[in-house]
Design a protein around this motif. Structure first.
Motif, short mmCIF file in Angstrom:
data_model
loop_
_atom_site.label_atom_id
_atom_site.label_comp_id
_atom_site.label_asym_id
_atom_site.label_seq_id
_atom_site.Cartn_x
_atom_site.Cartn_y
_atom_site.Cartn_z
N GLY A 88 0.82 -1.21 0.00
CA GLY A 88 0.00 0.00 0.00
C GLY A 88 0.86 1.25 0.00
O GLY A 88 1.86 1.33 0.71
N GLY A 89 0.48 2.22 -0.84
CA GLY A 89 1.20 3.48 -0.90
C GLY A 89 2.42 3.48 -1.79
O GLY A 89 3.20 4.44 -1.76
N GLU A 90 2.61 2.43 -2.60
CA GLU A 90 3.78 2.41 -3.50
C GLU A 90 3.70 3.52 -4.53
O GLU A 90 2.62 3.84 -5.04
N GLU A 91 4.84 4.10 -4.84
CA GLU A 91 4.89 5.12 -5.88
C GLU A 91 4.76 4.48 -7.25
O GLU A 91 4.13 5.03 -8.15
N GLU A 92 5.38 3.32 -7.41
CA GLU A 92 5.27 2.57 -8.67
C GLU A 92 4.36 1.38 -8.43
O GLU A 92 4.72 0.44 -7.73
N ILE A 93 3.17 1.44 -9.00
CA ILE A 93 2.17 0.41 -8.77
C ILE A 93 2.33 -0.69 -9.81
O ILE A 93 2.38 -0.41 -11.01
N ALA A 151 -3.76 0.70 -0.83
CA ALA A 151 -3.79 2.13 -1.12
C ALA A 151 -2.83 2.44 -2.25
O ALA A 151 -1.79 1.80 -2.40
N ASP A 152 -3.18 3.43 -3.06
CA ASP A 152 -2.25 3.86 -4.09
C ASP A 152 -1.26 4.86 -3.49
O ASP A 152 -1.23 5.06 -2.27
N GLY A 153 -0.47 5.50 -4.33
CA GLY A 153 0.58 6.37 -3.82
C GLY A 153 0.12 7.70 -3.28
O GLY A 153 0.89 8.42 -2.66
N GLY A 154 -1.13 8.06 -3.48
CA GLY A 154 -1.62 9.36 -3.04
C GLY A 154 -1.90 9.39 -1.54
O GLY A 154 -2.37 8.42 -0.96
#
Length: 215
Positions: A88-93, A151-154
Motif C-alpha cells: 500500500g502506498g507504493e509510488e510505482e504500482i 492504497a495507491d501512492g496518493g
C-alpha cells in the motif's frame, strides 16, 4: 557454519525464489548448501531444494564493503520480475489484471507450501519462520491474496497500508474505511495472525496491530 558461502553458492542463494526460497543450481552446489545447513532437499518428488531459515539470513545479510556487488537475482520463474506483494502506498504500482492475480495466487500457494515444509508439524494455518522475518511482506501478501485493495501512492487514499512497527513481530495495518479495516483483521486471523484494533491517542485513527500466531 564457519566459512562464508563461495561466490558460486552465493549466486545460487541470491537467485532463490523470494517467497518459497526454492533454489536452482547444479547438484554439487545444492548438496554443498545442504551440508552447510543453508538448504534442504524436499523429501517428496520432484525433490526440489529450498533455503533454510539460516539460508534466508545469509541471503539478506549485507555484503562486506570490499566485496563486489552481486548480480541481480534471476526473475521468478514464469513472471516478468521478482514478485513483491503490495504493502500500500507504493509510488510505482505493479500492473493489475489477470496476470497480477495469477502472480499473487501463485505466491500465496508457494507460501502455504513453505509453511508445510518448514513448520515442524507441517501446519499451513500458522506462519513460518520466513514470515516472521518478513512481517510487512507476509501480511501484505495475505491481504492482497484475499482480494483486499491496497492504497495507491496518493496521501489519504483508500485501501490498506501495511507498515513496520517498533514492536517485535508486529505490523500496523491502516485502512480509512472501518468496515474494510475489520475485514482486514478477519483475513489476517484466517491466515494465522493475531490482529487487534487500536486507536492512536493523538489522532483518534483506528488501526490494526497484527502478529504471526505461534500456536
Amino acid at each position: 557454519m564457519t566459512r562464508p558461502p563461495t561466490a558460486a553458492q552465493r549466486r545460487v542463494i541470491d537467485a532463490a525464489d523470494p517467497v518459497t526460497g526454492r533454489l536452482r543450481g547444479t547438484d554439487f552446489q545444492l548438496a554443498a548448501l545442504v551440508r552447510r545447513g543453508l538448504a534442504f532437499r524436499h523429501p517428496r518428488p520432484p525433490h526440489d531444494h529450498f533455503l533454510t531459515p539460516a539460508g534466508h539470513r545469509v541471503r539478506e545479510e549485507e555484503r562486506p564493503a570490499t566485496a563486489p556487488a552481486a548480480a541481480e537475482p534471476a526473475p521468478v520463474s514464469g513472471t516478468a520480475g521478482v514478485f513483491a506483494a503490495r504493502v500500500g502506498g507504493e509510488e510505482e504500482i505493479p500492473a493489475t489484471g489477470p496476470a497480477r492475480t495469477r502472480e499473487v495466487h501463485s505466491a500465496w500457494q508457494g507460501l502455504l507450501e513453505l509453511r508445510r515444509m518448514t513448520n515442524t508439524d507441517g501446519a499451513v494455518d500458522r506462519p513460518c519462520d520466513w514470515e516472521r522475518t518478513h512481517l510487512v511482506q507476509a501480511a501484505a501478501l495475505a491481504l492482497e491474496a484475499a482480494g483486499h485493495r491496497p492504497a495507491d501512492g496518493g496521501a489519504g487514499s483508500g485501501g490498506y497500508r501495511v507498515q513496520a512497527t517498533p514492536q517485535p513481530e508486529a505490523v500496523a495495518v491502516r485502512e480509512p474505511d472501518a468496515d474494510a479495516l475489520r475485514a482486514c483483521a478477519a483475513t489476517l486471523e484466517k491466515a494465522g495472525w493475531q490482529a487487534g484494533e487500536y486507536t492512536e491517542p493523538r489522532t483518534g485513527v483506528r488501526y490494526l496491530l497484527a502478529s504471526p500466531r505461534r500456536t
